[in-house]
Design a protein around this motif. Sequence first.
Motif, short mmCIF file in Angstrom:
data_model
loop_
_atom_site.label_atom_id
_atom_site.label_comp_id
_atom_site.label_asym_id
_atom_site.label_seq_id
_atom_site.Cartn_x
_atom_site.Cartn_y
_atom_site.Cartn_z
N PRO A 259 -4.61 45.86 -4.02
CA PRO A 259 -4.50 46.42 -2.61
C PRO A 259 -4.96 45.26 -1.57
CG PRO A 259 -5.84 48.06 -4.01
CD PRO A 259 -5.57 46.62 -4.74
N ILE A 260 -4.32 45.51 -0.27
CA ILE A 260 -4.70 44.37 0.61
C ILE A 260 -6.23 44.30 0.97
CG2 ILE A 260 -4.04 43.90 3.37
CD1 ILE A 260 -1.40 44.81 2.78
N PHE A 261 -6.68 45.49 1.14
CA PHE A 261 -8.07 45.50 1.69
C PHE A 261 -8.91 44.75 0.49
CE2 PHE A 261 -8.35 49.14 -1.35
CZ PHE A 261 -9.81 49.07 -1.75
N PHE A 262 -8.57 44.86 -0.89
CA PHE A 262 -9.25 44.19 -1.95
C PHE A 262 -9.05 42.65 -1.84
CE2 PHE A 262 -10.24 43.72 -6.52
CZ PHE A 262 -11.58 43.62 -6.41
N GLN A 263 -7.67 42.34 -1.63
CA GLN A 263 -7.61 40.66 -1.55
C GLN A 263 -8.47 40.32 -0.26
OE1 GLN A 263 -3.49 40.65 -0.59
NE2 GLN A 263 -2.63 41.17 -2.60
N GLU A 264 -8.52 41.04 0.69
CA GLU A 264 -9.27 40.56 1.84
C GLU A 264 -10.74 40.34 1.29
OE1 GLU A 264 -8.69 43.70 4.70
OE2 GLU A 264 -7.10 42.36 5.93
N GLY A 265 -11.26 41.33 0.55
CA GLY A 265 -12.75 41.36 0.07
C GLY A 265 -12.94 40.28 -0.96
N LEU A 266 -11.85 39.91 -1.68
CA LEU A 266 -12.24 38.82 -2.74
C LEU A 266 -12.17 37.46 -2.10
CD1 LEU A 266 -9.94 39.91 -5.77
CD2 LEU A 266 -12.52 39.68 -5.77
N LEU A 267 -11.30 37.43 -0.77
CA LEU A 267 -11.47 36.30 0.05
C LEU A 267 -12.52 36.21 1.21
CD1 LEU A 267 -7.60 35.95 0.16
CD2 LEU A 267 -9.06 34.20 -0.77
#
Length: 702
Positions: free
Chosen positions: A433-441
């Motif tokens: 999910p986009i929000f998790f991509q943002e979280g990992l980055l």
Amino acid sequence: MTEKDLISLDSLMKHPDVVKVTAKENQQLIDRRESIPPSCEVFENSCIALEDRGQYEFEIDPEAARKLPDIIHNKVQAVVGVECPSEEEAAEHGKARAIGVVFSGGPAPGGHNVIAGIYDAAVKANPDTKVLGFLMGPDGVIENEYTVLTKEIVDNYRNLGGFGMIKTGRTKIDSVKKVSSARQTCKDLGLDALVIIGGDDSNTNAAFLAQELKDDGVQVIGVPKTIDGDIQVRDKSGNVLCAMSFGFHTAARAFATEISNLCTDASSDVKYWHICKVMGRVASHLALEVALQTHANLTLIGEELSEYVDYERIQKAEATGQTDYTAYGMTLRHLSRVICNGIVRRAAVGKNYGVMVIPEGVLEFINEIQTFIIKLNTIIADFNEMHDRPFHLEFQRLEEKLEYLRRLARRSREDDSFTLWNTRDDDLFSDLPIFFQEGLLMERDSHGNFPFSQVETDKVIMGLVQDYLAWLRDQGKYKVGLTRDYYEKTMKKGGADPQLYGPVLFRNYQDGEFLLMKEEIMSLKTLTQEMIRCNALKEGESIPSAVQAIYKKSIPSFKTQVHFYGYDGRGSDPTWFDCTYTYNLGLTVFSLIAAGATGQMAAIRNLERDFETWEPIGIPIGPLMHLEERKGKLTLVIEKSTVQLNSASFQVVKNLREKWLAAHPGPDEFRRPGPISMGDPRSEDRPITLALNALGSTPPEE
């Protein structure tokens, strides 16, 4: 309001029944506080001693030996009674002391009884002994803030939850300045002993303080506390010395009671999946116990996911002469498929609802997540080292960051020596999910570490689940099963022949107990096409309303309610098990102090067995410590204990997983754990996980 009304209200407020029902204390609370848990038989002796148990040995870390030379060679010590103590022994046991007690870290049910046990044993040995409670956790030790604990204070908190008696805090006494302040406090108060009641980090602090204060004559004793259940002690041969930290049983029961209520609710309105995230970042003990307590339909155990092996992917790689190291450990994508499989199977028998239990730290057990974090940490660090502008300033928007990763993936295809970020990494990352991509980055902390605590575990997993369920629904694979009786009644009520339309609509019409719409019927358009193909409808005709009603009823709507269980369980009044366990821990603490021990952790051996077999012991803290990476550097810590996949408790849950999923016609298998009570002989006397593990380690009777 008239004067008469005011007088009437005044009389009402003074009425004995009003005073009684609005009082701060009820009779159940009073009875709970007045209850005194049973004591282990050894504490009935007027004098005690400690007996070394040399058969229990540990692998000692060289760094621990270097930093804790005065306590590293401590032995496991059993508390034993002295039948005929000498005058010297009796005098030493019964001398007046000053004992300091401090809570450290989050609350855990039963902590007050540790203090009650210490207090009762201390004043029994010598009424002049003083027990001092340091306020607000370790800050109280550092700042010399304390209260003298009296019988009235202790009695007011017996068998009650929380750490309200003296409060708690998360400060660590881990610097030269703090240790110096703690030493001065002990000196100013004339302390003979300091008792630290806390988790793994707090007991690590206790070991270092024991070393630092040994020459000052101040004994330091630790007490294992954590609701996560991740303080469990075994010697190097696997012998269990401390089966569980206190507070675990109560928290699990509190969570289980609430989750059981959701099981009842889910099977009542049959429209929600309740997603229950329970505390446990490093270990899944609470999730395992809650599963046993409630029989939730789905329970994830993080340790199991980390041990998963995808043999199909391994075989595919071997066929090409390669090794697929990423096949070891569960991926998020595969995990979402496993969850969806259970949801789809339940829906097929009319159960488009359920309860799922997720440990708080489940993502930390997902191989690809750990791999992503390691790779992204390296990518960000390498970029920062090679460029003038930091990664997060150079690429401020998510799309810019993703494009940079795509460039790295393309590079891996063109340069075989570049393996840091390949096409598979990029594909898997794109699935998140986009929000998790943002979280990992997101930007790393000052040590370069990923801030895991900021990730919403349930949102990550359920986002993937909802996406895959939507795909399955579009493919006609996710359907709600309808009872034959409901189908026939609906059709007849609408004036349609159920026998005519049944074979047209359902894939299992001839023998299905729950009728499933054909996979090719995914919309009103495909329904029309199938009916025309089967000669049940002519071109241009409208679908009968009864058939439309049946079609709409077969379309699943996946609705979720998310719940988090943590702080409520920490504050619950303790179970009989935790009340008894902690009271005996307190008695054990005083026994260790009276016998001159320091650098020991108070524990009860045989917790998993009947109370009559419980054995109070002291476990050396130093040998439990090993080097581990914390915040980017190697630090001596007590290793956290995780769920053992070969344990009887896990094997039982694994074996009953299909039964509890209840993807079959008929009622669910939910279990009602019942309320937490004090002294009810019908209440369970220990955590189910411990009871099962005891059976698993006991040879069957002849």
